[in-house]
Write a protein that holds these residues in place. Structure first.
Motif, PDB file in Angstrom:
ATOM      1  N   ASN A 299       0.828  -1.214   0.000  1.00 12.45           N
ATOM      2  CA  ASN A 299       0.000   0.000   0.000  1.00 12.45           C
ATOM      3  C   ASN A 299       0.859   1.261   0.000  1.00 12.45           C
ATOM      4  OD1 ASN A 299      -2.324  -1.535   0.047  1.00 12.45           O
ATOM      5  ND2 ASN A 299      -2.613  -1.374   2.256  1.00 12.45           N
ATOM      6  N   TYR A 300       1.925   1.247   0.758  1.00 13.77           N
ATOM      7  CA  TYR A 300       2.821   2.402   0.828  1.00 13.77           C
ATOM      8  C   TYR A 300       3.418   2.685  -0.556  1.00 13.77           C
ATOM      9  CZ  TYR A 300       6.440   5.465   2.825  1.00 13.77           C
ATOM     10  OH  TYR A 300       7.239   6.533   3.141  1.00 13.77           O
ATOM     11  N   ALA A 301       3.887   1.623  -1.222  1.00 15.06           N
ATOM     12  CA  ALA A 301       4.473   1.784  -2.558  1.00 15.06           C
ATOM     13  C   ALA A 301       3.426   2.214  -3.572  1.00 15.06           C
ATOM     14  CB  ALA A 301       5.129   0.479  -2.995  1.00 15.06           C
ATOM     15  N   THR A 302       2.214   1.665  -3.476  1.00 18.74           N
ATOM     16  CA  THR A 302       1.143   2.027  -4.405  1.00 18.74           C
ATOM     17  C   THR A 302       0.785   3.495  -4.275  1.00 18.74           C
ATOM     18  OG1 THR A 302       0.256  -0.223  -4.367  1.00 18.74           O
ATOM     19  CG2 THR A 302      -1.238   1.523  -5.065  1.00 18.74           C
ATOM     20  N   LYS A 303       0.665   3.960  -3.059  1.00 18.26           N
ATOM     21  CA  LYS A 303       0.359   5.376  -2.835  1.00 18.26           C
ATOM     22  C   LYS A 303       1.459   6.256  -3.424  1.00 18.26           C
ATOM     23  CE  LYS A 303      -0.915   8.601   0.903  1.00 18.26           C
ATOM     24  NZ  LYS A 303       0.046   9.689   0.626  1.00 18.26           N
ATOM     25  N   TYR A 304       2.691   5.848  -3.226  1.00 28.09           N
ATOM     26  CA  TYR A 304       3.826   6.606  -3.765  1.00 28.09           C
ATOM     27  C   TYR A 304       3.705   6.746  -5.283  1.00 28.09           C
ATOM     28  CZ  TYR A 304       8.634   7.670  -5.180  1.00 28.09           C
ATOM     29  OH  TYR A 304       9.733   8.240  -5.766  1.00 28.09           O
ATOM     30  N   VAL A 305       3.421   5.644  -5.970  1.00 30.49           N
ATOM     31  CA  VAL A 305       3.388   5.656  -7.437  1.00 30.49           C
ATOM     32  C   VAL A 305       2.181   6.434  -7.953  1.00 30.49           C
ATOM     33  CG1 VAL A 305       3.182   4.218  -9.501  1.00 30.49           C
ATOM     34  CG2 VAL A 305       4.667   3.498  -7.620  1.00 30.49           C
ATOM     35  N   LEU A 306       1.007   6.180  -7.387  1.00 28.76           N
ATOM     36  CA  LEU A 306      -0.209   6.768  -7.930  1.00 28.76           C
ATOM     37  C   LEU A 306      -0.339   8.258  -7.633  1.00 28.76           C
ATOM     38  CD1 LEU A 306      -2.875   3.968  -7.377  1.00 28.76           C
ATOM     39  CD2 LEU A 306      -1.440   4.403  -9.370  1.00 28.76           C
ATOM     40  N   GLU A 307       0.364   8.739  -6.615  1.00 25.12           N
ATOM     41  CA  GLU A 307       0.310  10.165  -6.304  1.00 25.12           C
ATOM     42  C   GLU A 307       1.473  10.943  -6.900  1.00 25.12           C
ATOM     43  OE1 GLU A 307      -0.051  10.603  -2.084  1.00 25.12           O
ATOM     44  OE2 GLU A 307      -2.180  10.040  -2.097  1.00 25.12           O
ATOM     45  N   LYS A 308       2.441  10.260  -7.482  1.00 25.03           N
ATOM     46  CA  LYS A 308       3.624  10.910  -8.025  1.00 25.03           C
ATOM     47  C   LYS A 308       3.349  11.447  -9.429  1.00 25.03           C
ATOM     48  CE  LYS A 308       8.580  10.134  -8.690  1.00 25.03           C
ATOM     49  NZ  LYS A 308       8.689  10.629 -10.072  1.00 25.03           N
ATOM     50  N   ARG A 309       3.781  12.650  -9.688  1.00 26.23           N
ATOM     51  CA  ARG A 309       3.712  13.193 -11.043  1.00 26.23           C
ATOM     52  C   ARG A 309       4.865  12.621 -11.859  1.00 26.23           C
ATOM     53  NH1 ARG A 309      -1.069  15.869 -12.458  1.00 26.23           N
ATOM     54  NH2 ARG A 309      -1.981  16.564 -10.475  1.00 26.23           N
ATOM     55  N   SER A 310       4.540  12.125 -13.051  1.00 28.53           N
ATOM     56  CA  SER A 310       5.584  11.578 -13.906  1.00 28.53           C
ATOM     57  C   SER A 310       6.336  12.715 -14.589  1.00 28.53           C
ATOM     58  CB  SER A 310       4.978  10.621 -14.935  1.00 28.53           C
ATOM     59  OG  SER A 310       4.142  11.317 -15.849  1.00 28.53           O
ATOM     60  N   SER A 311       7.299  12.370 -15.424  1.00 27.08           N
ATOM     61  CA  SER A 311       8.205  13.376 -15.991  1.00 27.08           C
ATOM     62  C   SER A 311       7.508  14.402 -16.875  1.00 27.08           C
ATOM     63  CB  SER A 311       9.319  12.685 -16.787  1.00 27.08           C
ATOM     64  OG  SER A 311       8.769  11.933 -17.858  1.00 27.08           O
ATOM     65  N   ASN A 312       6.332  14.058 -17.410  1.00 30.22           N
ATOM     66  CA  ASN A 312       5.618  15.037 -18.243  1.00 30.22           C
ATOM     67  C   ASN A 312       4.546  15.803 -17.462  1.00 30.22           C
ATOM     68  OD1 ASN A 312       3.510  13.251 -17.958  1.00 30.22           O
ATOM     69  ND2 ASN A 312       3.229  12.873 -20.142  1.00 30.22           N
ATOM     70  N   GLY A 313       4.537  15.643 -16.139  1.00 29.95           N
ATOM     71  CA  GLY A 313       3.599  16.357 -15.298  1.00 29.95           C
ATOM     72  C   GLY A 313       2.294  15.643 -15.040  1.00 29.95           C
ATOM     73  N   GLN A 314       2.058  14.527 -15.744  1.00 29.43           N
ATOM     74  CA  GLN A 314       0.818  13.786 -15.561  1.00 29.43           C
ATOM     75  C   GLN A 314       0.957  12.752 -14.450  1.00 29.43           C
ATOM     76  OE1 GLN A 314       0.439  12.325 -19.713  1.00 29.43           O
ATOM     77  NE2 GLN A 314      -1.548  13.339 -19.741  1.00 29.43           N
ATOM     78  N   LEU A 315      -0.171  12.435 -13.822  1.00 33.11           N
ATOM     79  CA  LEU A 315      -0.220  11.255 -12.981  1.00 33.11           C
ATOM     80  C   LEU A 315      -0.116  10.021 -13.871  1.00 33.11           C
ATOM     81  CD1 LEU A 315      -3.204  12.284 -10.690  1.00 33.11           C
ATOM     82  CD2 LEU A 315      -0.794  12.242 -10.032  1.00 33.11           C
ATOM     83  N   TRP A 316       0.342   8.918 -13.299  1.00 30.88           N
ATOM     84  CA  TRP A 316       0.460   7.710 -14.118  1.00 30.88           C
ATOM     85  C   TRP A 316      -0.900   7.224 -14.607  1.00 30.88           C
ATOM     86  CZ3 TRP A 316       4.391   6.701 -16.733  1.00 30.88           C
ATOM     87  CH2 TRP A 316       5.675   6.977 -16.275  1.00 30.88           C
ATOM     88  N   SER A 317      -1.960   7.470 -13.858  1.00 39.08           N
ATOM     89  CA  SER A 317      -3.299   7.069 -14.297  1.00 39.08           C
ATOM     90  C   SER A 317      -3.756   7.857 -15.511  1.00 39.08           C
ATOM     91  CB  SER A 317      -4.308   7.244 -13.164  1.00 39.08           C
ATOM     92  OG  SER A 317      -4.365   8.592 -12.744  1.00 39.08           O
ATOM     93  N   GLU A 318      -3.149   9.012 -15.758  1.00 41.25           N
ATOM     94  CA  GLU A 318      -3.463   9.805 -16.937  1.00 41.25           C
ATOM     95  C   GLU A 318      -2.592   9.423 -18.134  1.00 41.25           C
ATOM     96  OE1 GLU A 318      -4.676  14.053 -14.906  1.00 41.25           O
ATOM     97  OE2 GLU A 318      -2.544  13.487 -14.904  1.00 41.25           O
TER      98      GLU A 318
END
Length: 359
Positions: A299-318
């Motif tokens: 859960n800790y790792a999932t929260k880290y990934v899903l809340e992190k902005r990727s290099s183009n400024g988007q969330l990974w879900s976007e």
């Protein structure tokens, strides 16, 4: 006594999802839609919906075939057709796709690896084809015989160059990654690379790093893709072929998964943190505590990934399809890879009141 040991399990399969209480997985709840550019136009076409396959020339007689979930490929040469893989979900549509573009016979089949979900329809090519694979793939198919996956007739160890009718394919084995014997297949003239189950272009891949066996090797294989000069990647899944840009996006996503998993291991896989979580569950429920411990890290790792902005400024879900459902499985697998495959910073010291160590 049995009735006191385990609660009754109530089940429901209405409307379609099979659910059980207490011990099972819940139905996926509300999730954002996949990125709008993920689904290609062929997917909703009348032809695809009717026939179940799409075939597309990438370059110079090299064709990509997809069922919208599984990918394969073939190359038309002057002397016949080289087929690469035969997923059961494509099945006889491999033959239909080949017949869409040529009347030449299939003379050679290349197995990317031994898994039945990618070569389980290879028998459709008949008994008179040359089957090329890594020697480990042959060993595994001899050990676990399957008439739908005929035994390879030509194997190699590190590298093999296959030339048929003026077309050259360079085959190489760089060590275990997704599974033992999984190979790189490169068409230098067409600049098409085929490597199965390492990334899934445009998506987060299937759960648990695509059910891969050597996660450290699987990460290494992602970087090895970029050692090739390619314009197109046949990756085995899911909706589309890959490009260098989609490979780089996948590498970045899984780098974030690794970073999140490492942070989770650093925080929760300490011996003192484990004891605290086991205390919370009770020492008559050690496996409940262990699940809470592992799930805390995932859960800790999932929260880290899903809340992190990727290099183009988007969330990974976007940016990638499937991340909101698959990341927790990847996080679990990668954190276990850290604990099992990678160097440990310390270990338990002897004596009383020893300092915390990574478990």
């Amino acid at each position: 006594m049995c009735n006191n040991h385990q609660k009754a399990i109530n089940a429901s399969d209405t409307p379609a999802f099979f659910a059980i209480d207490n011990y099972g997985f819940p139905e996926a709840g509300e999730h954002p839609a996949d990125p709008p550019n993920y689904y290609p136009s062929y997917f909703t076409s009348e032809r695809f919906q009717k026939l179940g396959y799409h075939v597309e020339e990438l370059r110079g007689g090299f064709y990509w075939v997809t069922s919208g979930g599984y990918d394969a490929a073939f190359v038309v040469t002057d002397d016949g057709v080289i087929a690469i893989d035969a997923p059961p979900t494509i099945g006889e549509n491999m033959l239909a796709a080949i017949e869409d573009v040529t009347d030449k016979p299939v003379t050679h089949v290349i197995y990317s690896h031994w898994h039945t979900d990618h070569i389980g329809a290879a028998s459709v090519f008949g008994p008179n084809v040359e089957i090329v694979a890594h020697e480990i793939t042959k060993e595994l198919l001899e050990r676990f015989p399957d008439p739908s996956r005929p035994i390879p007739t030509l194997t190699f160890d590190k590298e093999h160059t296959l030339t048929v009718g003026g077309v050259t394919l360079e085959l190489s084995y760089k060590g275990e990654n997704h599974c033992p014997g999984n190979i790189f297949i490169y068409a230098p003239a067409q600049k098409v690379l085929t490597v199965i189950d390492i990334i899934s272009p445009g998506s987060a891949t299937f759960m648990h790093c695509d059910a891969s066996q050597n996660i450290t090797g699987w990460y290494q294989a992602q970087e090895q893709l970029l050692e090739f000069d390619f314009d197109f990647l046949v990756a085995g899944h899911h909706m589309k072929y890959g490009t260098p840009e989609t490979v780089k996006a996948s590498i970045e996503y899984f780098a974030d998964v690794l970073d999140g998993a490492q942070a989770a291991v650093d925080r929760f896989s300490r011996s003192d943190a484990l004891i605290s979580i086991l205390d919370g569950a009770g020492w008559d429920k050690v496996f409940v505590g262990t699940e809470n411990w592992i799930n805390s890290m995932a859960n800790y790792a999932t929260k880290y990934v899903l809340e992190k902005r990727s290099s183009n400024g988007q969330l990974w879900s976007e940016r990638l399809a499937g991340v909101t459902t698959q990341t927790k499985y990847h996080a679990y697998t990668v954190l276990e890879s850290i604990r099992l495959e990678r160097p440990r910073p310390n270990y338990r010291l002897r004596g009383e009141n020893a300092p915390p160590f990574l478990t």
